[in-house]
Write an enzyme that holds these catalytic residues in place. Structure first.
Site: not given
Length: 358
Positions: A5, A87, A108, A110, A136, A145, A232, A256, A259
């Site tokens: 990961y 995160s 951070q 989202y 972000t 991924r 970011k 990122h 990713r």
């Protein structure tokens, strides 16, 4: 599955590789017979004093690399004097990290479809005393991924034959994970509407990313947060100019970690163009591809005021917990200091294009 990961990118991983390879193409200018005594790496990032211009990047599932991983990494960053960024999709919660640290850390965010949840996260970060919010911007849709798909990645792992075999090869990891109650996304479970268990979490996660997110959304985030705001995920000059107009305090040039959009340029290749586009109107940081103190120095020469590291500290965390993070930071500090000296400088503030071979 958790190592891959961290140690992988999306699709063909061409951008993931370019992040590292493009750093290697930048050549340093060696200087001699310069006074390099009394060197200093002390600097500032987003108005915060730092022992060197390196922050621990927000990385999901760090608590699966090592039991209580985000808590240990935050303690190491605090001891070393650099920012730690937690995160949204961490294993340890905002409150968990606040309980084991004495100085403010960064959070951070989202933004997803559940705006009430996003507002709640901001309020929790404020209550925990976080000193900066890192928003972000480049995850409105998930990049594909392949290694995560093949591994059936989940936190905690499902008890499939593949997962059981993987865990059987890591008995020490298993023992440590059994010794902690932090094995799922604690910022989300019990906080997002209707998410009180793993099944509900899986359904919520698959439908949470918001493709309608726009520049106008930054205004209500700023109003609710009312503090240092870092954007970011900037990888384009026009987006950088748009970021300046929001009134944010800093931007992070980032793809990122390779990713998201495979085939996008490396972060370091876009850094000079973005620095030229924004001038001194906003502080510019760089994330992606940094694997050494030399990489940090190259980014500073190209105009970055700070850098973020993800994988280097995750490797240390997975190998040796808090001490591993400290060791990874010390390696970067030593490499940065030695490289600066061999370039004939003793102050990071003097670094510029003159320190690179044209």
């Amino acid at each position: 599955m958790f190592f891959q990961y961290a140690d992988s990118g999306s699709w063909t991983e061409s951008t993931y590789r370019a992040n590292e390879e493009d750093f290697a193409r930048i050549k340093l200018r060696q200087r001699v017979l310069a006074n390099i005594e009394d060197r200093s790496l002390a600097s500032q990032m987003a108005g915060q004093p730092v022992s060197m211009p390196v922050a621990l990047a927000p990385t999901g599932l760090a608590g699966m690399q090592h039991a209580d991983g985000e808590m240990l990494a935050a303690q190491a960053a605090e001891e070393f004097g650099v920012p730690f960024t937690l995160s949204t999709v961490s294993i340890c919660s905002i409150e968990d990290v606040a309980s084991v640290t004495r100085k403010p850390f960064w959070f951070q965010l989202y933004i997803n479809r559940d705006r009430d949840f996003a507002l709640n996260l901001i309020d929790r970060a404020k209550a925990a005393g976080c000193s900066a919010l890192v928003l972000t911007l480049d995850l409105q849709i998930m990049g594909q991924r392949h290694k995560d798909i093949r591994n059936g990645l989940s936190a905690p792992p499902r008890f499939t034959l593949n997962h059981i075999l993987q865990m059987a090869r890591c008995p020490i990891w298993c023992l440590k994970m059994l010794g902690t109650r932090r094995r799922t996304f604690r910022n989300i479970v019990g906080h997002a509407r209707g998410v009180n268990g793993l099944d509900a979490l899986a359904a919520w996660t698959s439908d949470t990313l918001d493709p309608t997110l726009s520049w106008s959304d930054i205004e209500w985030v700023k109003k609710r947060w009312d503090g240092t705001l870092i954007l970011k995920g900037i990888l384009d000059e026009e987006d950088a100019r748009m970021a300046v107009r929001t009134g944010a305090d800093a931007i992070v040039v980032s793809n990122h970690g390779g990713r998201q959009l495979d085939g996008a340029p490396s972060s370091i290749s876009m850094l000079p163009r973005i620095v030229d586009a924004v001038g001194d109107r906003i502080e510019v940081h760089l994330d992606g591809g940094i694997r050494s103190g030399q990489d940090v120095l190259k980014a500073l020469c190209l105009g970055a005021k700070g850098t973020f590291i993800g994988r280097p500290y995750l490797y240390g965390l997975g190998a040796a917990g808090r001490q591993g993070v400290l060791q990874s930071l010390e390696i970067i500090r030593r490499e940065l200091d030695t490289t600066m000296a061999l370039c004939g400088e003793r102050d990071l503030g003097n670094l510029s294009l003159k320190n690179l071979v044209a």
